[in-house]
Design an enzyme around this catalytic site. Structure first.
Site, short mmCIF file in Angstrom:
data_model
loop_
_atom_site.label_atom_id
_atom_site.label_comp_id
_atom_site.label_asym_id
_atom_site.label_seq_id
_atom_site.Cartn_x
_atom_site.Cartn_y
_atom_site.Cartn_z
N GLU A 298 0.84 -1.19 0.00
CA GLU A 298 0.00 0.00 0.00
C GLU A 298 0.88 1.25 0.00
O GLU A 298 2.06 1.19 0.33
CB GLU A 298 -0.94 0.01 1.20
CG GLU A 298 -0.26 -0.06 2.53
CD GLU A 298 -1.22 -0.28 3.69
OE1 GLU A 298 -0.82 0.04 4.81
OE2 GLU A 298 -2.34 -0.78 3.49
N LYS B 297 2.58 4.55 1.17
CA LYS B 297 3.03 5.14 2.44
C LYS B 297 2.79 6.64 2.32
O LYS B 297 3.38 7.30 1.48
CB LYS B 297 4.50 4.80 2.66
CG LYS B 297 5.31 5.61 3.67
CD LYS B 297 4.75 5.70 5.03
CE LYS B 297 5.72 6.39 5.99
NZ LYS B 297 5.33 7.73 6.34
N ARG C 221 1.05 9.83 11.68
CA ARG C 221 0.43 8.57 12.08
C ARG C 221 -0.49 8.83 13.27
O ARG C 221 -0.06 9.37 14.29
CB ARG C 221 1.52 7.58 12.46
CG ARG C 221 1.04 6.25 12.97
CD ARG C 221 0.87 5.27 11.82
NE ARG C 221 0.50 3.96 12.29
CZ ARG C 221 1.34 2.94 12.43
NH1 ARG C 221 2.62 3.08 12.14
NH2 ARG C 221 0.92 1.77 12.85
N GLU D 31 -3.27 7.67 8.81
CA GLU D 31 -2.34 8.79 8.59
C GLU D 31 -3.18 10.04 8.32
O GLU D 31 -4.05 10.02 7.45
CB GLU D 31 -1.46 8.48 7.38
CG GLU D 31 -0.26 9.33 7.25
CD GLU D 31 0.95 8.77 8.00
OE1 GLU D 31 1.95 9.49 8.05
OE2 GLU D 31 0.90 7.65 8.53
N PHE E 41 -5.59 2.85 7.28
CA PHE E 41 -4.95 1.67 6.71
C PHE E 41 -5.14 0.41 7.53
O PHE E 41 -4.79 -0.67 7.08
CB PHE E 41 -3.46 1.91 6.41
CG PHE E 41 -2.62 2.39 7.55
CD1 PHE E 41 -2.22 1.55 8.56
CD2 PHE E 41 -2.23 3.71 7.59
CE1 PHE E 41 -1.43 2.00 9.59
CE2 PHE E 41 -1.42 4.18 8.62
CZ PHE E 41 -1.04 3.31 9.63
#
Length: 164
Positions: free
Chosen positions: A31, A33, A38, A84, A119
């Site tokens: 996936e 980044k 975060r 994120e 995510f």
């Protein structure tokens, strides 16, 4: 009570050769980044909190921009989402460069806005009250759960795309 930050486990760095040899016979998910901050999102009924990876409560910063969208898009009594926080540039229709999160979180969002890219899901209580601790579920299974409980709001609350 749900609002206890969970510190994620981080993988160590590997060379490309180590990666290929380690995952030679294992299926993996790849996936994007994102270059943001975060954040874990903890939702318990109508209350939403945001924590950094070091368990610092950032609800004061991101809550005012993201809470209503989490409540609209996440169909769960309670859950912990890992993601994120990024900045979406509405004028140029793309992700803004890293470093603007706090500025935009405290602004009027006329040209840029805060977006939560999810995510992973760590914990879930379904709308019917079934409780799931997901630490034994595979990442692929958790991604499937995310797709069932999150109705994305473009450039505001999204699920990170992946490929197998």
């Amino acid at each position: 009570q749900l609002f206890h930050p969970i510190k994620p486990m981080l993988a160590g760095r590997m060379t490309l050769k180590q990666i290929y040899s380690t995952f030679d016979v294992v299926e993996v998910l790849i996936e994007t980044k994102y270059d943001g901050e975060r954040i874990q999102c903890h939702k318990e009924r109508d209350e939403v909190k945001f924590f950094t990876r070091n368990a610092i409560d950032y609800t004061y910063l991101y809550g005012k921009k993201l809470t209503k969208f989490i409540l609209e898009s996440v169909n769960a009594k309670s859950c912990i989402l890992d993601g994120e926080v990024i900045v979406w540039d509405k004028v140029n229709n793309k992700i803004a460069p890293f470093g603007e999160n706090k500025t935009i979180a405290n602004s009027d969002e006329s040209e840029k806005q805060i977006c939560f890219m999810i995510f992973d899901i760590i914990y879930l209580i379904s709308p019917r009250g079934e409780e799931y601790t997901l630490n034994q579920a595979t990442l692929f299974e958790r991604k499937q759960i995310l797709s069932k409980i999150v109705n994305p709001i473009p450039n505001r609350i999204e699920i990170v795309n992946y490929i197998e």
